[in-house]
Write an enzyme that holds these catalytic residues in place. Sequence first.
Site, PDB file in Angstrom:
ATOM      1  NE  ARG A   1       1.011  -6.595  -1.806  1.00 27.34           N
ATOM      2  CZ  ARG A   1       0.741  -6.784  -0.316  1.00 27.34           C
ATOM      3  NH1 ARG A   1       1.158  -7.680   0.433  1.00 27.34           N
ATOM      4  NH2 ARG A   1       0.045  -5.720   0.460  1.00 27.34           N
ATOM      5  CB  CYS A   2       7.719  -3.686  -5.400  1.00 25.78           C
ATOM      6  SG  CYS A   2       9.034  -2.576  -5.382  1.00 25.78           S
ATOM      7  N   GLY A   3       6.122  -0.828  -6.334  1.00 29.18           N
ATOM      8  CA  GLY A   3       6.010   0.369  -7.228  1.00 29.18           C
ATOM      9  C   GLY A   3       7.168   0.351  -8.134  1.00 29.18           C
TER      10      GLY A   3
ATOM     11  NE  ARG B   1       2.593  -1.043  -9.385  1.00 28.40           N
ATOM     12  CZ  ARG B   1       2.595  -0.879  -7.941  1.00 28.40           C
ATOM     13  NH1 ARG B   1       2.500  -2.042  -7.231  1.00 28.40           N
ATOM     14  NH2 ARG B   1       2.457   0.161  -7.403  1.00 28.40           N
TER      15      ARG B   1
END
Length: 114
Positions: free
Chosen positions: A9-11, A14
């Site tokens: 969920r963390c940019g 990712r």
Amino acid sequence: MIQIYHNPRCGKSRTCLAFIEQSNQEFEIIPYLTQTPSFDELKTLLKQLNLEPLELVRTKEKIWIENFKGKTLSNDQIINAMVENPILIERPIVVKDGKAIIGRDPDLVASFLD
């Protein structure tokens, strides 16, 4: 083998994972929110990162602010807080050859993977 402690969920996490995938090196994804590192694993990670426990804490997280901010905690208590609340662990963490970095900066990740 490379390991990445990853939060999908963390940019930043990712982005780091995509960078690792492009490196064509073997890697393992550790979804640390569901496969929380143990106390001893976190101590090892801290040594590999060359950080004090508080330096690995996401101090702006609601859980930290509501339960721990402003309290005097030992290093072991801080590590236990991260074990009990893995969302507090800074991310992503990349481990390779017994060393680790917090992989928020793509340039740092690139040089670390070389």
